[in-house]
Design a protein around this motif. Structure first.
Motif, PDB file in Angstrom:
ATOM      1  N   THR A 136      18.777 -21.150  29.780  1.00 11.53           N
ATOM      2  CA  THR A 136      18.593 -22.086  28.830  1.00 11.53           C
ATOM      3  C   THR A 136      17.010 -22.643  29.311  1.00 11.53           C
ATOM      4  OG1 THR A 136      20.528 -23.126  28.351  1.00 11.53           O
ATOM      5  CG2 THR A 136      18.715 -24.490  27.811  1.00 11.53           C
ATOM      6  N   SER A 140      10.910 -25.876  24.917  1.00 11.85           N
ATOM      7  CA  SER A 140      10.449 -25.061  23.848  1.00 11.85           C
ATOM      8  C   SER A 140       9.061 -24.463  24.522  1.00 11.85           C
ATOM      9  CB  SER A 140      10.214 -25.874  22.686  1.00 11.85           C
ATOM     10  OG  SER A 140       9.449 -24.826  21.652  1.00 11.85           O
ATOM     11  N   ASP A 151      11.407 -19.122  33.104  1.00 11.52           N
ATOM     12  CA  ASP A 151      12.448 -18.671  32.007  1.00 11.52           C
ATOM     13  C   ASP A 151      12.700 -17.278  32.118  1.00 11.52           C
ATOM     14  OD1 ASP A 151      12.654 -21.308  31.412  1.00 11.52           O
ATOM     15  OD2 ASP A 151      11.696 -21.119  29.394  1.00 11.52           O
ATOM     16  N   ASP A 211      14.722 -18.462  18.089  1.00  8.46           N
ATOM     17  CA  ASP A 211      14.968 -19.432  19.176  1.00  8.46           C
ATOM     18  C   ASP A 211      15.543 -18.575  20.333  1.00  8.46           C
ATOM     19  OD1 ASP A 211      17.355 -18.628  17.935  1.00  8.46           O
ATOM     20  OD2 ASP A 211      18.156 -20.602  18.287  1.00  8.46           O
ATOM     21  N   LYS A 212      15.569 -17.444  20.624  1.00  9.72           N
ATOM     22  CA  LYS A 212      16.154 -16.511  21.571  1.00  9.72           C
ATOM     23  C   LYS A 212      15.146 -15.394  22.072  1.00  9.72           C
ATOM     24  CE  LYS A 212      20.908 -17.110  20.209  1.00  9.72           C
ATOM     25  NZ  LYS A 212      20.742 -17.835  19.004  1.00  9.72           N
ATOM     26  N   LYS A 266      17.861 -18.788  25.829  1.00 10.58           N
ATOM     27  CA  LYS A 266      18.317 -19.749  24.375  1.00 10.58           C
ATOM     28  C   LYS A 266      17.144 -20.975  24.543  1.00 10.58           C
ATOM     29  CE  LYS A 266      22.160 -21.169  25.708  1.00 10.58           C
ATOM     30  NZ  LYS A 266      23.591 -21.861  25.612  1.00 10.58           N
ATOM     31  N   ASN A 267      17.115 -21.389  23.210  1.00 14.64           N
ATOM     32  CA  ASN A 267      16.208 -22.707  23.090  1.00 14.64           C
ATOM     33  C   ASN A 267      14.560 -22.444  23.365  1.00 14.64           C
ATOM     34  OD1 ASN A 267      18.819 -23.750  22.326  1.00 14.64           O
ATOM     35  ND2 ASN A 267      19.040 -24.743  24.051  1.00 14.64           N
TER      36      ASN A 267
END
Length: 268
Positions: A136, A140, A151, A211-212, A266-267
């Motif tokens: 996650t 953003s 990430d 979003d992925k 994600k996100n």
């Protein structure tokens, strides 16, 4: 007396259409960069394969004893070969006027939508069957606190924990590739440069969710089984409309061979 005859498109026009369809598909699709491709006979409808699950424990083998057979864990899986396609018409007048540009655009449009549909099917399969625990995003990527590099690095680490798979590609929606062009406030460099320093190829496609992100080892993750590559069929002349019906299609199926070689972020 009026004689009604069927018409035939010249062979050179058909060849141009076929060549354009193949080239446009090559220009548009990106999904085939993400999977291993295996060609099968055109009549194939179902492809059976073994989906890798993991390794069992390896123990010492006493001298003279049999080797254990259960060294690799897998499950039997199948891929259904399906056909996708698009038809378009060339009017009698277009042919007589030798309007090759308008005919070429029709062929390109058909090839483009098929290529994008293929990408959608490949991506959906990889996303839905990803076996590594998703990462996650901390925030953003378009926000001041978002850090794409961290990430993505976390996702790589998760995949590498699984039998030493080595992620080589990240797939993103174009809007998220734009986020990678932002400057990291600490490193004073674009995030894109930092991500590429991880030896990742960055692939962009509008078929990817916004979003992925998809991080994967393309040599191990998925399989595209190709029964018939993109092809042109026809033309069939329709006397009523005085036009030529041409079909553009392909037959293929997609499966995941090693789910643990795929990780979703994600996100983002």
């Amino acid at each position: 007396m009026t004689v009604i005859t069927s018409q035939i498109l010249p062979a050179e026009v058909l060849q141009v259409i076929s060549d354009l369809v193949v080239q446009e598909a090559l220009n548009v699709r990106v999904g085939r960069q993400l999977v291993t491709i295996e060609k099968v006979p055109p009549g194939t409808q179902v492809y059976k394969y073994r989906k890798f699950i993991g390794f069992s424990e390896v123990a010492e083998i006493p001298e003279g004893a049999e080797f254990p057979l259960e060294g690799v864990k897998f499950e039997e899986a199948t891929i259904e070969i399906k056909k996708i396609g698009k038809a378009f018409k060339v009017t009698r007048e277009e042919n007589l006027a030798n309007k090759i540009i308008s005919i070429a655009n029709l062929a390109k449009d058909a090839a483009r939508v098929i290529a994008l549909k293929e990408d959608e099917i490949i991506l959906n399969t990889l996303i839905n069957e990803a076996g590594t625990t998703p990462v996650t995003a901390s925030a953003s990527w378009d926000s001041d606190t978002g850090n794409p590099y961290n990430d993505i690095n976390n996702a790589i680490a998760k995949v590498e924990e699984n039998y030493l798979y080595r992620p080589d590609t990240i797939v993103l929606h174009p809007t998220k590739i734009a986020d990678l062009r932002r400057i990291d406030p600490d490193a004073k460099r674009p995030y894109m440069e930092l991500v590429q320093s991880l030896d990742l190829k960055v692939v962009g496609t509008p078929q990817m969710p916004t979003d992925k992100a998809l991080v994967l080892d393309t040599k191990n993750a998925g399989l595209l089984v190709l029964a018939e590559d993109i092809s042109v069929e026809g033309p069939t002349y329709e006397q009523k409309s005085q036009s030529y019906l041409i079909n553009v299609f392909e037959r293929f199926g997609v499966g995941v061979v090693r789910p643990a070689a795929i990780c979703i972020i994600k996100n983002i």
